[in-house]
Design a protein around this motif. Structure first.
Motif, PDB file in Angstrom:
ATOM      1  N   HIS A 481       0.655  -1.404  -0.201  1.00  0.00           N
ATOM      2  CA  HIS A 481       0.027  -0.037  -0.006  1.00  0.00           C
ATOM      3  C   HIS A 481       0.773   1.201   0.021  1.00  0.00           C
ATOM      4  N   LEU A 482       1.949   1.245   0.700  1.00  0.00           N
ATOM      5  CA  LEU A 482       2.918   2.333   0.715  1.00  0.00           C
ATOM      6  C   LEU A 482       3.268   2.598  -0.550  1.00  0.00           C
ATOM      7  N   LYS A 483       3.855   1.599  -1.303  1.00  0.00           N
ATOM      8  CA  LYS A 483       4.329   1.558  -2.838  1.00  0.00           C
ATOM      9  C   LYS A 483       3.153   1.837  -3.939  1.00  0.00           C
ATOM     10  N   GLN A 484       2.094   1.558  -3.555  1.00  0.00           N
ATOM     11  CA  GLN A 484       0.968   2.107  -4.285  1.00  0.00           C
ATOM     12  C   GLN A 484       0.934   3.701  -4.287  1.00  0.00           C
ATOM     13  N   VAL A 485       1.026   4.337  -2.944  1.00  0.00           N
ATOM     14  CA  VAL A 485       0.961   5.787  -2.942  1.00  0.00           C
ATOM     15  C   VAL A 485       2.038   6.203  -3.557  1.00  0.00           C
ATOM     16  N   GLU A 486       3.293   5.607  -3.834  1.00  0.00           N
ATOM     17  CA  GLU A 486       4.339   6.206  -4.475  1.00  0.00           C
ATOM     18  C   GLU A 486       4.186   6.068  -5.976  1.00  0.00           C
ATOM     19  N   PHE A 487       3.609   4.714  -6.280  1.00  0.00           N
ATOM     20  CA  PHE A 487       3.343   4.524  -7.793  1.00  0.00           C
ATOM     21  C   PHE A 487       2.552   5.726  -8.427  1.00  0.00           C
ATOM     22  N   LEU A 488       1.367   6.054  -7.548  1.00  0.00           N
ATOM     23  CA  LEU A 488       0.268   6.990  -8.166  1.00  0.00           C
ATOM     24  C   LEU A 488       0.938   8.589  -7.840  1.00  0.00           C
ATOM     25  N   LYS A 489       1.896   8.597  -6.924  1.00  0.00           N
ATOM     26  CA  LYS A 489       2.398  10.002  -6.881  1.00  0.00           C
ATOM     27  C   LYS A 489       3.263  10.185  -8.075  1.00  0.00           C
ATOM     28  N   LEU A 490       4.039   9.162  -8.577  1.00  0.00           N
ATOM     29  CA  LEU A 490       4.951   9.354  -9.654  1.00  0.00           C
ATOM     30  C   LEU A 490       4.049   9.518 -10.875  1.00  0.00           C
ATOM     31  N   VAL A 491       3.206   8.773 -11.227  1.00  0.00           N
ATOM     32  CA  VAL A 491       2.185   8.735 -12.168  1.00  0.00           C
ATOM     33  C   VAL A 491       1.457  10.253 -12.439  1.00  0.00           C
TER      34      VAL A 491
END
Length: 580
Positions: A481-491
């Motif tokens: 879930h933390l990496k999901q936040v990072e993924f969405l932030k990068l997108v």
């Protein structure tokens, strides 16, 4: 833990109402002000919503209770004359007080004063207190010739110090109802939940995982019930449903429930409150648990924060406002590109914080050794062991250096120093350096929680991995879930290559090992197909994720008890308040 939902906002509201109602906290600006006298109004640092009269009345009751329990009956009577003279109009109560005063004068060896008390106080009250009073008066005269240490004397029970506590409990029951000075909602709720939790375990024949704490918190003895006046004996009969509901809710006999209803003049809810407040809580244990919760949730300053002073406090307010929105969101469209490598490089180049940390480590001496070897009898961590205190200090400085300084808005814990100095105080274990390892851990958890709440998941992952490389091995779902936040932030920032790198390195492997995450992974990858500016990530419940991280990182067994008991009411029966 996963099966126990926690309504953080509701629990925070109960705790904040409790500490405010009991005047246990104050604003940092008011810390230098002198404490109010025990019978004065609460300090100006209290919340405006606090009922000053209720707080004032509870202080009066505590002073009277303490005076009677210590044998100072004259002081208790003086306080009653000043603040609740109507209570002394009840000759039954006045007679019992004067009779106890006579015994206490004999206990001090002042026989002349005791005989004077008999002539002027006890004998006149005995004439019209109640039918049996005169016989009791003649019986207590035997205390003049039998020694207080003679356990075989016919007045041994009159000499017993237990009589003080019975009288103190009776006075507390009468004054609470007369002054409408009931304990805060949290205190009464806790009494009720522990009571039905014990009853549930007893009737089911199972052992409670929190029996040690419940026995320390809720004492076996109860205050004596306030008896109704004779004029209430002729009131119409009560509804049998109400009588049985009260009897079962607070474990009374049927006659006890009827008497309680008579004293409350038929008000079932008031009778329920009266009976709940008769249950005795160990205030020192309760206060320490509440204090730990407040530090854990960032409602009050930890000792570390108070020692450092306001110039070192950069962490913003977390979880202490009742009006905050529990669905905190971050607008990923306005986020700037940031990953763990950039974060690490930025911190390594920031020499000021590195020097500050090294200085604090040098001053701490062997702090790290003591922190690492600290016994875990006070709290049990749900994570693996962490680095020494210097590393924790360095981590806090790094995290706070990356966040904007918004000033510290937490309260300061001041305790009951103005009212109950005679009660024993508990304290958490401290290392030889004087720091509190439990509070140090809570500070780190709060700082990391703040990072996640702001959408800075990559920075949080970096800090956690630095402190404990095995943490995410044990908690892969949280890493996902933390990496999901990072993924969405990068997108959102337009860095699709960086987002795919995060998905390939972390999201994919974790979902492959946990099939329940595949659906979430697919929905997350669909974001790549959305046109710019329509990223659904802005609705991500970051506050829930931050709370999950905080609970997973540092969690004491006693706090786990709070959460389970306050949230999982179905295992302990239907709440009586609903039936009322």
């Amino acid at each position: 833990m996963d099966s126990t939902p926690v309504n953080w906002e509701a629990l925070d509201a109960l705790i904040i109402d409790f500490v405010s109602s009991e005047n246990l906290v104050e604003d940092a600006a008011a810390a230098a002000n002198s404490s109010p006298s025990p019978l004065s109004s609460p300090s100006s640092s209290s919340s405006p919503s606090i009922s000053s009269s209720s707080y004032h009345s509870r202080l009066i009751i505590r002073r009277i209770r303490n005076s009677i329990e210590s044998g100072d009956i004259e002081t208790a009577i003086d306080i009653l004359r000043s603040h609740a003279p109507f209570v002394l109009d009840d000759h039954r109560i006045l007679f019992r007080l004067q009779k106890q005063k006579f015994i206490e004068l004999l206990r001090k060896g002042t026989h002349e004063a005791a005989i004077g008390c008999l002539r002027t106080c006890v004998a006149p009250c005995a004439l019209d207190a109640y039918p049996e009073a005169y016989e009791e008066f003649k019986h207590v005269l035997l205390a003049l010739i039998y020694d207080k240490n003679d356990q075989t004397s016919p007045v041994a029970h009159e000499w017993a110090e237990k009589r003080r506590y019975e009288m103190a409990g009776l006075m507390s029951s009468v004054l609470r109802a007369s002054l409408q000075a009931y304990d805060p909602l949290f205190s009464m709720t806790l009494r009720y939940l522990i009571s039905i939790h014990k009853g549930f375990c007893f009737h089911q024949g199972i052992s409670s995982a929190v029996s040690d704490l419940t026995h320390r918190l809720l004492l076996e003895e109860r205050d004596a019930p306030a008896t109704p006046l004779e004029s209430m004996y002729e009131i119409p009969p009560f509804d049998e449903v109400d009588i049985q509901a009260l009897a079962h809710a607070v474990e009374l006999t049927r006659q006890g429930a009827v008497d309680s209803m008579k004293f409350a003049k038929g008000d079932l809810f008031q009778a329920f409150q009266n009976e709940l407040c008769r249950m005795r809580l160990d205030v020192s244990v309760l206060d320490e648990l509440v204090k730990e919760y407040c530090i854990y949730r960032g409602i009050v300053d930890s000792e570390r924060q108070m020692i450092k002073g306001p110039t070192k406090r950069n962490q913003s307010e977390v979880g202490r406002s009742l009006s905050r929105d529990c669905s905190l969101e971050i607008d990923l469209n306005t986020s700037q590109h940031s990953d763990s490598e950039n974060y690490s490089n930025k911190i390594m180049l920031d020499g000021s914080f590195t020097n500050d940390t090294e200085m604090s480590c040098e001053q701490g001496g062997d702090v790290g050794t003591h922190y690492g070897s600290e016994p875990t009898s006070v709290c049990e961590d749900c994570s693996t062991s962490w680095s020494n205190q210097c590393e924790n200090t360095r981590a806090l400085l790094r995290i706070r250096s990356h966040m904007n300084s918004e000033g510290n808005k937490r309260k300061r814990w001041c305790g009951r120093t103005a009212e109950m100095d005679c009660l024993p105080r508990l304290s958490f274990a401290k290392s030889e350096s004087g720091t509190n390892p439990v509070e140090d851990k809570y500070e780190i958890a709060l700082a990391l929680k703040e990072l996640v709440s702001r959408g800075m998941a990559a920075e949080a992952v970096y800090e956690i991995s630095t402190m404990d490389p095995n943490f995410f091995t044990q908690n892969p779902g949280l890493l996902f879930h933390l990496k999901q936040v990072e993924f969405l932030k990068l997108v959102s920032a337009g860095d699709h290559n960086g987002a795919l790198k995060v998905a390939c390195s972390h999201l994919g492997p974790i979902a492959a090992n946990d099939q329940s995450l595949l659906k979430t992974l697919k929905e997350t990858l669909l974001v790549l197909l959305q046109p710019d500016g329509t990223t659904p990530g802005k609705d991500l419940p970051l506050n829930d994720l931050a709370n999950m991280l905080q609970v997973t990182m540092f969690f004491s067994f006693d706090l786990f008890f709070w959460f389970c008991l306050m949230n999982d009411q179905q295992t302990t029966g239907v709440c009586f308040c609903h039936s009322v």
